[in-house]
Design a protein around this motif. Structure first.
Motif, short mmCIF file in Angstrom:
data_model
loop_
_atom_site.label_atom_id
_atom_site.label_comp_id
_atom_site.label_asym_id
_atom_site.label_seq_id
_atom_site.Cartn_x
_atom_site.Cartn_y
_atom_site.Cartn_z
N ALA A 1 -52.92 37.83 -26.30
CA ALA A 1 -53.47 36.67 -27.02
C ALA A 1 -54.02 35.63 -26.05
O ALA A 1 -55.08 35.04 -26.30
CB ALA A 1 -52.38 36.05 -27.89
N SER A 2 -53.31 35.42 -24.94
CA SER A 2 -53.73 34.41 -23.97
C SER A 2 -55.04 34.81 -23.28
O SER A 2 -55.93 33.98 -23.09
CB SER A 2 -52.64 34.20 -22.93
OG SER A 2 -52.99 33.17 -22.03
N SER A 3 -55.15 36.08 -22.89
CA SER A 3 -56.37 36.53 -22.23
C SER A 3 -57.57 36.48 -23.18
O SER A 3 -58.69 36.15 -22.77
CB SER A 3 -56.19 37.95 -21.68
OG SER A 3 -55.85 38.86 -22.71
N THR A 4 -57.32 36.77 -24.46
CA THR A 4 -58.40 36.65 -25.46
C THR A 4 -58.85 35.21 -25.59
O THR A 4 -60.05 34.92 -25.71
CB THR A 4 -57.91 37.17 -26.82
OG1 THR A 4 -57.57 38.56 -26.71
CG2 THR A 4 -59.00 37.00 -27.89
N LYS A 5 -57.89 34.29 -25.54
CA LYS A 5 -58.21 32.86 -25.62
C LYS A 5 -59.10 32.45 -24.44
O LYS A 5 -60.05 31.69 -24.60
CB LYS A 5 -56.90 32.05 -25.62
CG LYS A 5 -57.10 30.56 -25.89
CD LYS A 5 -55.76 29.84 -25.88
CE LYS A 5 -54.90 30.21 -27.06
NZ LYS A 5 -55.43 29.65 -28.33
N LEU B 1 -61.13 34.46 -22.66
CA LEU B 1 -62.44 35.08 -22.83
C LEU B 1 -63.27 34.32 -23.87
O LEU B 1 -64.48 34.12 -23.69
CB LEU B 1 -62.28 36.54 -23.26
CG LEU B 1 -61.67 37.49 -22.23
CD1 LEU B 1 -61.48 38.88 -22.82
CD2 LEU B 1 -62.53 37.56 -20.97
N ASP B 2 -62.62 33.87 -24.93
CA ASP B 2 -63.33 33.08 -25.95
C ASP B 2 -63.83 31.78 -25.37
O ASP B 2 -64.92 31.31 -25.72
CB ASP B 2 -62.40 32.81 -27.14
CG ASP B 2 -62.12 34.06 -27.96
OD1 ASP B 2 -62.86 35.04 -27.81
OD2 ASP B 2 -61.13 34.05 -28.73
N PHE B 3 -63.03 31.18 -24.49
CA PHE B 3 -63.46 29.92 -23.85
C PHE B 3 -64.70 30.15 -22.99
O PHE B 3 -65.63 29.33 -23.02
CB PHE B 3 -62.32 29.37 -22.98
CG PHE B 3 -62.74 28.23 -22.10
CD1 PHE B 3 -62.88 26.95 -22.62
CD2 PHE B 3 -63.02 28.44 -20.75
CE1 PHE B 3 -63.29 25.89 -21.81
CE2 PHE B 3 -63.43 27.39 -19.94
CZ PHE B 3 -63.56 26.12 -20.47
N TYR C 1 -60.91 24.86 -18.90
CA TYR C 1 -60.07 25.67 -19.80
C TYR C 1 -58.75 24.95 -20.06
O TYR C 1 -58.29 24.87 -21.20
CB TYR C 1 -59.83 27.02 -19.15
CG TYR C 1 -58.91 27.95 -19.91
CD1 TYR C 1 -59.13 28.26 -21.24
CD2 TYR C 1 -57.82 28.55 -19.27
CE1 TYR C 1 -58.30 29.13 -21.94
CE2 TYR C 1 -56.98 29.42 -19.95
CZ TYR C 1 -57.22 29.71 -21.28
OH TYR C 1 -56.39 30.57 -21.95
N ARG C 2 -58.16 24.40 -19.00
CA ARG C 2 -56.90 23.67 -19.15
C ARG C 2 -57.07 22.46 -20.07
O ARG C 2 -56.23 22.19 -20.94
CB ARG C 2 -56.40 23.22 -17.78
CG ARG C 2 -55.03 22.53 -17.81
CD ARG C 2 -54.66 22.00 -16.43
NE ARG C 2 -55.57 20.95 -16.01
CZ ARG C 2 -55.50 20.35 -14.82
NH1 ARG C 2 -54.58 20.73 -13.94
NH2 ARG C 2 -56.35 19.39 -14.50
#
Length: 380
Positions: free
Chosen positions: A103-107, A109-111, A131-132
């Motif tokens: 879920a975190s890596s998808t977030k 990539l979406d960013f 991103y942060r």
């Protein structure tokens, strides 16, 4: 003029070169051969002084890499690297943690959006800072820091595999904790008020948390195989730290276990509904919300809509003084008030502490039993 330098404690040569503005730069060549390192330093300086486009620099480095090693320089997009990172992590990571990584890596990539399909070496520290900032605007500081830690891990692997020369996430710091509240322990009266509102399963889970001091994820996952009623003992491995625990079962908890023993399969979960929820979601948020509703029913917390438990739809999530984790704090507080030595409290609750490990090597089972029995009986 470009040159090379090697730190006494490093096997690699560092390239020293000057850019177009006359600033002196240093970059590791990751080469142990001085001649090859010098050639890299010259190429670094040439590229820096001409301010070439990335594709031009890439071509130069590709030719140089081919000349030195005979192989091709790796070219991987962010999306491809994330896929490879997840595949590597799968065999060494627990399902719940793997669910978060995915879920975190998808977030991330979406960013990045379309840039996720560009080379990973194009990602900068500024991207990670952005991103942060994006995370912090919608999530709690704790959640934000978890996602940043995940990003650090992804780029650390990219650096290890020589996909990037420098790790852009290495010096992206954690965000400061938000909110002015501090989680506090329950009073005995408050625990009894919650128990009075709880159904049989939640009543059992509350007693487990109080008398074992374990986290919600562990309490929800406990099985009958981990309990020895005759010895009044439990053996399990904590989900968060992987610590192997052998702890005594206090008398009130033992009485609870005996009262519900015949209701479930011999090898099944002690708390079936909670275990099913945990296995479905790989996280405890739903269970935490259910407990928050229990607290509200007992008059210990304001009734909240968990879908909007934020400062607006874009604010960071706020917390409350009492939560399920407060039962862990309560166990520690009650044990200390009963005069139980700190080392014994640490061992019974399962706190990992390097400092404590320096003070003792083993706490005997009798000391642990005495500590467990020092806790008050809140079922009366």
């Amino acid at each position: 003029m470009a040159s090379v330098w090697k730190h006494p404690n490093s096997p690699f040569w560092t390239a020293c070169f000057t850019d177009l503005d006359g600033r002196r730069k240093k970059r590791s060549t990751k080469e142990t051969n001085r001649r090859k390192a010098e050639k890299l330093a010259e190429q670094f300086e040439e590229a820096a002084r001409k301010r070439r486009t990335f594709s031009q620099v890439r071509t130069v480095l590709q030719d140089l890499h081919r000349e030195i090693t005979g192989g091709e320089l790796k070219s991987v997009t962010v999306r491809e690297h994330v896929k490879n990172w997840l595949a590597e992590k799968k065999d060494e990571t627990k399902p719940a943690t793997m669910h978060f990584y995915d879920a975190s890596s998808t977030k991330f990539l979406d960013f990045l959006g379309e840039r996720a399909d560009q080379e990973i070496s194009l990602v900068t520290r500024g991207d990670l800072i952005g991103y942060r900032k994006s995370l912090a605007s919608t999530l709690s500081s704790t959640s934000t820091n978890h996602h940043i830690k995940c990003a650090r891990m992804m780029f650390k692997m990219a650096r290890r595999d020589a996909l990037i020369a420098e790790n852009p996430a290495e010096f992206v710091e954690r965000v400061k904790k938000k909110g002015g509240y501090e989680r506090r322990p329950f009073t005995e009266d408050e625990i009894r008020r919650v128990l009075a509102k709880a159904d049989d399963e939640w009543r059992s889970m509350i007693l487990f948390a109080l008398y074992t001091g374990q986290r919600l994820s562990d309490v929800a996952a406990f099985t009958w195989e981990q309990v020895n009623l005759e010895k009044a003992e439990m053996r399990f491995e904590t989900a968060k730290t992987g610590r192997r625990m052998i702890i005594p079962v206090a008398a009130p908890l033992l009485s609870n276990l005996k009262s519900i023993r015949g209701k479930d399969k011999a090898d099944g979960p002690i708390h079936p509904r909670a275990a099913a929820t945990l296995n479905k979601n790989y996280k405890t948020s739903t269970l935490s919300n259910q407990f928050a509703n229990l607290l509200a029913g007992a008059g210990l917390r304001d009734k909240v809509s968990h879908k909007k438990e934020k400062e607006g739809r874009t604010g960071a999530k706020t917390g409350a003084q009492l939560s399920f984790h407060s039962l862990r704090h309560t166990a520690v507080t009650l044990l200390k008030e009963a005069g139980v030595p700190h080392a014994v409290v640490q061992e019974l609750i399962g706190h990992d502490s390097e400092q404590m490990s320096e003070h003792y090597t083993h706490v005997g089972s009798e000391a642990l039993k005495k500590a467990a029995n020092a806790l008050p009986d809140v079922t009366r």
